[in-house]
Design a protein around this motif. Structure first.
Motif, short mmCIF file in Angstrom:
data_model
loop_
_atom_site.label_atom_id
_atom_site.label_comp_id
_atom_site.label_asym_id
_atom_site.label_seq_id
_atom_site.Cartn_x
_atom_site.Cartn_y
_atom_site.Cartn_z
N ASP A 94 -9.71 8.32 10.00
CA ASP A 94 -10.46 9.15 9.40
C ASP A 94 -9.73 10.15 8.59
OD1 ASP A 94 -8.56 10.35 10.69
OD2 ASP A 94 -8.78 10.94 12.58
N ALA A 95 -8.66 9.73 7.52
CA ALA A 95 -8.82 10.83 6.76
C ALA A 95 -9.18 11.62 5.64
CB ALA A 95 -7.27 10.45 5.93
N LYS A 96 -9.40 12.98 5.43
CA LYS A 96 -10.16 13.49 4.35
C LYS A 96 -10.83 12.91 3.28
CE LYS A 96 -11.36 17.52 2.48
NZ LYS A 96 -10.64 19.01 1.92
N ALA A 97 -9.16 12.39 2.92
CA ALA A 97 -9.17 11.84 1.45
C ALA A 97 -9.18 10.14 1.02
CB ALA A 97 -9.14 12.49 0.10
N THR A 98 -9.72 9.30 0.61
CA THR A 98 -8.92 8.10 0.40
C THR A 98 -8.92 7.52 -0.53
OG1 THR A 98 -9.95 7.60 2.35
CG2 THR A 98 -9.17 5.72 0.59
N ILE A 99 -7.75 7.54 -1.75
CA ILE A 99 -7.15 6.96 -3.22
C ILE A 99 -7.01 5.26 -3.38
CG2 ILE A 99 -6.47 9.04 -3.63
CD1 ILE A 99 -3.78 8.08 -3.22
N ASP A 100 -6.65 4.74 -4.31
CA ASP A 100 -6.84 4.08 -4.35
C ASP A 100 -6.05 3.94 -5.73
OD1 ASP A 100 -8.57 1.19 -3.03
OD2 ASP A 100 -10.10 3.11 -3.12
N VAL A 101 -4.34 3.01 -5.22
CA VAL A 101 -3.47 2.87 -6.40
C VAL A 101 -3.18 1.67 -6.84
CG1 VAL A 101 -1.29 3.69 -6.79
CG2 VAL A 101 -2.58 4.91 -4.89
N TYR A 102 -3.49 1.53 -8.16
CA TYR A 102 -3.30 -0.10 -8.53
C TYR A 102 -1.41 0.21 -9.28
CZ TYR A 102 -7.87 -0.28 -7.65
OH TYR A 102 -9.79 -1.32 -7.42
N ALA A 103 -0.50 -0.75 -9.10
CA ALA A 103 -0.19 -0.65 -9.45
C ALA A 103 1.24 -1.76 -10.41
CB ALA A 103 1.37 0.59 -8.92
N ASP A 104 2.04 -2.11 -10.47
CA ASP A 104 3.39 -3.05 -10.30
C ASP A 104 4.28 -2.24 -10.10
OD1 ASP A 104 4.74 -5.24 -12.39
OD2 ASP A 104 2.87 -6.07 -13.28
N PHE A 105 5.28 -3.65 -9.80
CA PHE A 105 6.69 -3.36 -9.73
C PHE A 105 7.28 -3.65 -10.62
CE2 PHE A 105 6.13 -5.09 -5.13
CZ PHE A 105 5.81 -3.58 -4.36
N LEU A 106 7.28 -4.13 -11.70
CA LEU A 106 8.09 -4.27 -13.38
C LEU A 106 7.57 -2.93 -13.90
CD1 LEU A 106 9.94 -5.40 -14.33
CD2 LEU A 106 7.79 -7.24 -15.56
N CYS A 107 6.79 -1.47 -13.79
CA CYS A 107 6.23 -1.09 -14.99
C CYS A 107 6.48 -0.08 -14.28
CB CYS A 107 4.55 -0.61 -14.44
SG CYS A 107 4.06 0.83 -14.72
N PRO A 108 7.37 0.77 -15.61
CA PRO A 108 8.21 1.72 -15.60
C PRO A 108 7.07 2.64 -15.42
CG PRO A 108 8.78 0.05 -17.53
CD PRO A 108 7.61 -0.42 -17.60
N ALA A 109 6.38 3.34 -16.22
CA ALA A 109 5.22 4.56 -15.73
C ALA A 109 4.76 4.25 -14.12
CB ALA A 109 3.76 4.14 -16.68
N ALA A 129 -4.02 13.63 5.98
CA ALA A 129 -4.58 14.18 4.81
C ALA A 129 -5.14 12.89 4.07
CB ALA A 129 -4.89 15.43 4.70
N LEU A 130 -4.62 12.74 4.42
CA LEU A 130 -5.10 10.99 3.51
C LEU A 130 -4.40 9.93 3.33
CD1 LEU A 130 -5.23 11.11 -0.11
CD2 LEU A 130 -2.45 10.64 -0.31
N ARG A 131 -5.39 8.51 3.52
CA ARG A 131 -5.29 7.63 3.17
C ARG A 131 -5.45 6.90 2.10
NH1 ARG A 131 -9.75 3.74 4.35
NH2 ARG A 131 -9.44 2.30 5.37
N VAL A 132 -4.41 5.95 1.62
CA VAL A 132 -3.93 5.48 0.31
C VAL A 132 -4.02 3.31 0.44
CG1 VAL A 132 -2.12 4.69 -1.45
CG2 VAL A 132 -1.57 6.79 -0.71
N ARG A 133 -4.84 2.83 -0.05
CA ARG A 133 -5.14 1.46 -0.45
C ARG A 133 -4.49 1.45 -1.35
NH1 ARG A 133 -9.87 -0.58 0.65
NH2 ARG A 133 -10.01 -1.52 -0.84
N THR A 134 -3.35 0.59 -1.42
CA THR A 134 -1.99 0.33 -2.35
C THR A 134 -2.78 -1.51 -3.46
OG1 THR A 134 -0.28 1.65 -1.55
CG2 THR A 134 0.19 -0.35 -2.92
N HIS A 135 -2.85 -1.36 -4.15
CA HIS A 135 -3.13 -2.36 -5.46
C HIS A 135 -2.08 -3.13 -5.81
CE1 HIS A 135 -7.89 -2.31 -4.64
NE2 HIS A 135 -7.37 -1.17 -4.27
N MET A 136 -1.10 -4.17 -5.28
CA MET A 136 0.25 -4.21 -6.00
C MET A 136 -0.55 -5.37 -7.30
SD MET A 136 1.75 -2.21 -5.59
CE MET A 136 3.21 -2.41 -6.87
N LEU A 137 -0.47 -5.49 -8.71
CA LEU A 137 -1.03 -6.45 -9.36
C LEU A 137 -0.20 -7.13 -10.34
CD1 LEU A 137 -4.35 -4.05 -10.39
CD2 LEU A 137 -4.32 -6.13 -8.62
N PRO A 138 0.09 -8.34 -10.58
CA PRO A 138 1.05 -8.78 -10.89
C PRO A 138 0.56 -8.71 -13.06
CG PRO A 138 -0.54 -10.31 -10.61
CD PRO A 138 -1.35 -9.32 -9.89
#
Length: 269
Positions: A94-109, A129-138
């Motif tokens: 029931d968090a007010k906001a939801t975000i999807d985060v797309y990242a790579d464990f090797l990515c410097p940025a 307040a926040l719900r995070v959906r994490t997508h770790m991508l190759p």
């Protein structure tokens, strides 16, 4: 002494002088050649030493993660994460906001993103307040030496999620992020990290070694790269998908300094 005898003697002296001069010149020339040869040999030896030293330094730098124990870092808080396919969801439903985060464990940025915004994200998740959906991508699977760390680490993080340790595992890998183009962490090191975080389940090392989620992760990367909502404009004029990307309701947002504040303040769809 007659004139003929004097002339003969003079010619003999001149011949002796010419012979001595020739020997002196020959000796001087020989010395010059030897000096040049010695200098050339010394130069080659110095150059070879420099090349060998450079190779040794480069290999040492490239392989600096070899044999390292990955630091476990700080406790991750009390909010549990749940794996949904290859997406890991952290935060209250029931968090007010939801975000999807797309990242790579090797990515410097991505590493810089975590360093800059990670504490704020954790704080808002803990506050409910926040719900995070994490997508770790190759995304950078070919950009480690040897290749594969990007995929191995993403798979291992999902294996850790199955034992409730995703956030700790995720944060530890970014805290000790390998350098792009160099050696990442091998599967044994990734397994050791999970065990150091308290994973005792025998299924965890089996999951890491087998690459259980590799196929699904590769498919998720292809989906993200072809999702029109995740396309962004880059400074070089290119438009496409890249990491890190943060999306709200399936649309990539601009990561300016106040992006998280804006997300939390905006009405949610």
């Amino acid at each position: 002494m007659g004139g003929a005898e004097r002339n003969a003697r003079k010619r003999k002296q001149e011949q002796q002088q010419r012979s001595a001069g020739a020997k002196a010149v020959s000796k001087a020339r020989g010395g010059g050649v030897n000096t040049r040869m010695v200098a050339a040999v010394v130069g080659v030896v110095v150059l070879a030493a420099a090349v060998i030293g450079g190779v040794i330094w480069t290999n040492s730098s490239k392989n600096e993660t070899e044999g390292q124990t990955i630091a476990t870092g700080q406790p991750a808080g009390n909010v549990a994460s749940v794996r949904e396919g290859v997406v890991v969801v952290t935060g209250k439903p029931d968090a007010k906001a939801t975000i999807d985060v797309y990242a790579d464990f090797l990515c410097p940025a991505c590493g810089q993103f975590e360093k800059t915004y990670g504490p704020q994200i954790h704080e808002q998740v803990e506050a409910g307040a926040l719900r995070v959906r994490t997508h770790m991508l190759p995304m950078l699977v070919e950009q480690s030496d040897p290749p594969g760390y990007s995929l191995d680490s993403a798979n291992a993080a999902l294996c850790a999620a199955d034992d409730g340790k995703f956030t700790q595992f995720h944060d530890a890998l970014f805290h000790s992020q390998p350098e792009e183009g160099k050696r990442g962490y091998d599967k044994a090191q990734l397994i050791k990290l999970g065990q150091d975080l308290g994973i005792t389940n025998a299924a965890f090392p089996a999951c890491v070694n087998a690459g259980t989620y590799n196929q699904q992760l590769t498919a998720e990367l292809a989906r993200a790269q072809n999702d029109p909502g995740l396309q962004r404009d880059f400074p070089n004029g290119r438009r496409g998908f890249g990491t890190p990307t943060v999306a709200v309701a399936g649309k990539a947002i601009t990561l300016d300094q106040d992006w998280l504040t804006k997300v939390l303040a905006a009405p949610q769809p």
